[in-house]
Structure formats: C-alpha cells, structure tokens
Design a protein around this motif. Structure first.
Motif, PDB file in Angstrom:
ATOM      1  N   GLN A 216       0.718  -0.864   0.152  1.00  0.00           N
ATOM      2  CA  GLN A 216       0.223  -0.305   0.192  1.00  0.00           C
ATOM      3  C   GLN A 216       0.612   1.427  -0.053  1.00  0.00           C
ATOM      4  O   GLN A 216      -0.062   2.437  -0.045  1.00  0.00           O
ATOM      5  CB  GLN A 216      -1.028   0.006   1.469  1.00  0.00           C
TER       6      GLN A 216
ATOM      7  N   ASP B  83       1.367   3.747  -3.093  1.00  0.00           N
ATOM      8  CA  ASP B  83      -0.489   4.711  -3.297  1.00  0.00           C
ATOM      9  C   ASP B  83      -0.200   5.566  -2.583  1.00  0.00           C
ATOM     10  O   ASP B  83      -0.878   7.182  -2.168  1.00  0.00           O
ATOM     11  CB  ASP B  83      -1.393   3.655  -3.303  1.00  0.00           C
ATOM     12  N   ALA B  84      -0.174   4.986  -1.410  1.00  0.00           N
ATOM     13  CA  ALA B  84      -0.203   6.239  -0.117  1.00  0.00           C
ATOM     14  C   ALA B  84       1.382   7.369  -0.525  1.00  0.00           C
ATOM     15  O   ALA B  84       0.423   8.719  -0.339  1.00  0.00           O
ATOM     16  CB  ALA B  84       0.255   6.201   1.173  1.00  0.00           C
TER      17      ALA B  84
ATOM     18  N   ARG C  13       1.676   8.454  -3.579  1.00  0.00           N
ATOM     19  CA  ARG C  13       1.129   9.215  -4.558  1.00  0.00           C
ATOM     20  C   ARG C  13       0.792  10.356  -4.191  1.00  0.00           C
ATOM     21  O   ARG C  13       0.131  10.704  -4.948  1.00  0.00           O
ATOM     22  CB  ARG C  13       0.977   8.121  -5.981  1.00  0.00           C
ATOM     23  N   ARG C  14      -0.324   9.245  -3.130  1.00  0.00           N
ATOM     24  CA  ARG C  14      -1.763   9.768  -2.962  1.00  0.00           C
ATOM     25  C   ARG C  14      -1.035  11.586  -1.997  1.00  0.00           C
ATOM     26  O   ARG C  14      -1.607  13.049  -2.297  1.00  0.00           O
ATOM     27  CB  ARG C  14      -2.697   9.879  -2.528  1.00  0.00           C
ATOM     28  N   MET C  15      -0.952  11.399  -1.406  1.00  0.00           N
ATOM     29  CA  MET C  15       0.373  12.878  -0.639  1.00  0.00           C
ATOM     30  C   MET C  15       1.258  13.457  -1.932  1.00  0.00           C
ATOM     31  O   MET C  15       0.879  15.175  -0.987  1.00  0.00           O
ATOM     32  CB  MET C  15       1.427  11.901   0.201  1.00  0.00           C
TER      33      MET C  15
ATOM     34  N   SER D  75       0.583  13.689  -4.828  1.00  0.00           N
ATOM     35  CA  SER D  75      -0.133  14.700  -5.376  1.00  0.00           C
ATOM     36  C   SER D  75      -1.391  15.524  -5.191  1.00  0.00           C
ATOM     37  O   SER D  75      -2.238  16.438  -5.796  1.00  0.00           O
ATOM     38  CB  SER D  75      -0.674  13.645  -6.942  1.00  0.00           C
ATOM     39  N   GLY D  76      -1.403  15.362  -4.249  1.00  0.00           N
ATOM     40  CA  GLY D  76      -2.394  15.907  -3.116  1.00  0.00           C
ATOM     41  C   GLY D  76      -2.781  17.302  -3.138  1.00  0.00           C
ATOM     42  O   GLY D  76      -1.380  18.215  -3.163  1.00  0.00           O
TER      43      GLY D  76
ATOM     44  N   GLU E  12      -7.137  15.615   1.023  1.00  0.00           N
ATOM     45  CA  GLU E  12      -6.312  14.603   0.975  1.00  0.00           C
ATOM     46  C   GLU E  12      -4.712  14.138   1.340  1.00  0.00           C
ATOM     47  O   GLU E  12      -4.038  12.716   1.245  1.00  0.00           O
ATOM     48  CB  GLU E  12      -6.417  15.137  -0.776  1.00  0.00           C
TER      49      GLU E  12
ATOM     50  N   GLU F  52      -4.530  12.554   4.296  1.00  0.00           N
ATOM     51  CA  GLU F  52      -4.800  11.118   4.778  1.00  0.00           C
ATOM     52  C   GLU F  52      -4.006  10.543   4.635  1.00  0.00           C
ATOM     53  O   GLU F  52      -3.684   8.937   5.436  1.00  0.00           O
ATOM     54  CB  GLU F  52      -6.135  11.215   3.909  1.00  0.00           C
ATOM     55  N   ALA F  53      -3.192  10.782   3.462  1.00  0.00           N
ATOM     56  CA  ALA F  53      -1.776   9.710   2.532  1.00  0.00           C
ATOM     57  C   ALA F  53      -0.895   9.868   3.368  1.00  0.00           C
ATOM     58  O   ALA F  53      -0.377   8.380   4.263  1.00  0.00           O
ATOM     59  CB  ALA F  53      -1.865   9.793   1.443  1.00  0.00           C
TER      60      ALA F  53
ATOM     61  N   ASP G  67      -1.248   6.983   6.293  1.00  0.00           N
ATOM     62  CA  ASP G  67      -1.558   6.075   6.021  1.00  0.00           C
ATOM     63  C   ASP G  67       0.231   5.574   5.570  1.00  0.00           C
ATOM     64  O   ASP G  67       0.667   4.183   5.795  1.00  0.00           O
ATOM     65  CB  ASP G  67      -1.923   5.975   3.955  1.00  0.00           C
TER      66      ASP G  67
END
Length: 167
Positions: free
Chosen positions: A27, A30-31, A33-35, A37-38, A43, A46-47, A50
């Motif tokens: 995981q 993905d975390a 990438r989300r952090m 690109s947030g 957003e 949350e990442a 994680d």
C-alpha cells in the motif's frame, strides 16, 4: 502527478517484501502518490497518516522507511502543492528522527536510523532550501539530525532568520 523523478523513484523500488507495521508494504506506493499529488490538506494528510503509521510509528522505523525517504527527497525536486510539501518535510523529519523498531533489530536491521540519516544527506541542499519557507522549523530539525557541519548550519540558519517565510 506528472511522471517525474518521484514517480520514477516509486517505480524503482520493490515494495513487496519490505517491512511495515501490519504488513502493508504493497500500500506504500499508492499512499506516496496520493500524498505527493494531493492538493488539499485533507487529501494530503489522509495519505500522510497511511505512511506515518506504517513505515515509521512513534519514532520506530521499518525497513520500508529507506525507499520512502528516497521518494520523499525526489518529491522535493518537483512542483507539488504547499500542503504536499509540508507533509513531505514532516515525514522526512519523522524518519530521520527515528531508530529501528525492535522487530527490525531482530531481523538484522539495527541501524535504520543512521542509514536513513545518511540517505537524507544526499538531499542536503533540498533540505537547506526549506529553511526559507514556512517549513523552517522541520527543516532545522532535519538538518540538525543529518548535517555534521554545525558551522554551515549556523551560518545558513542565520541567513534566513528574520525573513518572512514564504510558502
């Protein structure tokens, strides 16, 4: 997020098999990438959580912290949102302040803290650049942990004191 250095660094590492709290290494990409690109604080945070509760937990490092740190340093070279940059610098601070979790010591990784600090030194100037931003306090704490040249740190720290911190 564009396909820049950060994405290349994520792709470079073999995440499966790395250790995390709760065996969640698959995981982590993905975390990250989300952090990175947030755009909103929600957003990004949350990442962030994680990652912060997976690769480093209350100062205890798992071996996945090393490739995560490498990705975070790559992220500092890119144009990312202010919220993402705040989280990247905060997570770097958490990692370079950590030491091996007892499970990692048992696995033969007693030196994750020193190894992370050594890796962070590769991004020394990216971190010095953060002294002139609103992330100054975290940047100072990181630099105190990784830069053995106290005189350089003192001089560069004083060069930004008194200046307003841009975003």
């Amino acid at each position: 997020m564009n396909k820049g250095l950060c994405e290349a660094e994520i792709g470079w590492h073999r995440w499966i098999g790395l250790h995390t709290l709760g065996d969640r290494s698959e995981q982590v990409p993905d975390a990250l990438r989300r952090m990175v690109s947030g755009e909103t604080e929600e957003e990004v945070m949350e990442a962030y959580w994680d990652l912060e509760n997976t690769v480093v937990v209350q100062g205890q490092l798992f071996d996945s912290a090393l490739p995560v740190l490498s990705v975070l340093l790559a992220a500092l070279t890119e144009e990312i949102s202010v919220e993402a940059r705040d989280a990247v610098v905060e997570l770097i601070h958490q990692i370079v302040s950590g030491e091996s979790d007892e499970e990692e010591v048992e696995r033969g990784n007693p030196d994750l803290g020193p190894r992370c600090r050594e890796l962070a030194r590769e991004g020394l100037w990216l971190l010095y650049r953060e002294l002139g931003t609103r992330r100054r306090e975290n940047a100072e704490a990181i630099l105190e942990a990784i830069d053995p040249d106290r005189e350089r740190l003192a001089v560069l720290r004083s060069s930004v004191r008194g200046k307003s911190a841009p975003r």
